[in-house]
Scaffold this motif. Structure first.
Motif, PDB file in Angstrom:
ATOM      1  N   MET A 136     -14.492  38.688   8.467  1.00 42.95           N
ATOM      2  CA  MET A 136     -15.737  38.081   8.217  1.00 42.95           C
ATOM      3  C   MET A 136     -15.882  38.782   6.635  1.00 42.95           C
ATOM      4  SD  MET A 136     -19.330  39.017   9.128  1.00 42.95           S
ATOM      5  CE  MET A 136     -19.314  40.404   8.492  1.00 42.95           C
ATOM      6  N   HIS A 139     -23.363  38.556   3.621  1.00 44.55           N
ATOM      7  CA  HIS A 139     -22.946  37.901   4.776  1.00 44.55           C
ATOM      8  C   HIS A 139     -23.912  37.549   5.841  1.00 44.55           C
ATOM      9  CE1 HIS A 139     -23.232  40.925   7.917  1.00 44.55           C
ATOM     10  NE2 HIS A 139     -23.246  42.024   6.905  1.00 44.55           N
ATOM     11  N   LEU A 179     -17.073  33.176  12.370  1.00 42.83           N
ATOM     12  CA  LEU A 179     -16.783  34.321  12.324  1.00 42.83           C
ATOM     13  C   LEU A 179     -17.960  35.426  12.648  1.00 42.83           C
ATOM     14  CD1 LEU A 179     -14.899  34.123   8.748  1.00 42.83           C
ATOM     15  CD2 LEU A 179     -13.762  34.554  11.366  1.00 42.83           C
ATOM     16  N   GLU A 180     -19.083  35.185  12.167  1.00 41.69           N
ATOM     17  CA  GLU A 180     -20.179  36.080  12.336  1.00 41.69           C
ATOM     18  C   GLU A 180     -20.483  36.429  13.925  1.00 41.69           C
ATOM     19  OE1 GLU A 180     -22.179  38.032  10.730  1.00 41.69           O
ATOM     20  OE2 GLU A 180     -22.673  37.148   8.566  1.00 41.69           O
ATOM     21  N   TYR A 210     -10.623  32.594   9.122  1.00 44.13           N
ATOM     22  CA  TYR A 210     -10.363  33.006   7.905  1.00 44.13           C
ATOM     23  C   TYR A 210      -9.603  32.360   6.893  1.00 44.13           C
ATOM     24  CZ  TYR A 210      -7.737  36.039   4.668  1.00 44.13           C
ATOM     25  OH  TYR A 210      -6.966  36.672   3.730  1.00 44.13           O
TER      26      TYR A 210
END
Length: 91
Positions: free
Chosen positions: A1, A26, A53-54, A78
């Motif tokens: 991330m 982020h 992703l989080e 990613y």
């Protein structure tokens, strides 16, 4: 991330859409990308990929990810972000 957030910030710096002395953290990145449309028509896609992703992070770091399949999916996301930003950065 975090490597994805670095790629996104680097692409924003490179295109002049974000000052070089500023990064988007982020936890704010997905919302800012969607709201500001920094990547034009790709903003929503990149925003959603990053949000995924989080959400995959293991629960001990505030996400819901649980196993090796999550890691494989995270790597796939990613790589999509890296490819998009790599095209901008010419890397």
């Amino acid at each position: 991330m975090l490597i994805s957030s670095h790629y996104i910030n680097a692409a924003l710096h490179y295109t002049g859409r974000l000052r070089s002395d500023k990064d988007i953290k982020h936890n704010k990145l997905s919302g800012v990308l969607k709201r500001e449309e920094y990547f034009d028509e790709n903003s929503i896609k990149i925003s959603e990929l990053f949000r995924e992703l989080e959400e995959m992070r293991p629960s001990q770091v505030y996400g819901t990810g649980k196993n090796g399949n999550t890691a494989k999916l995270a790597k796939s996301i990613y790589l999509q972000i890296k490819e998009f930003c790599g095209e901008i950065l010419n890397v």
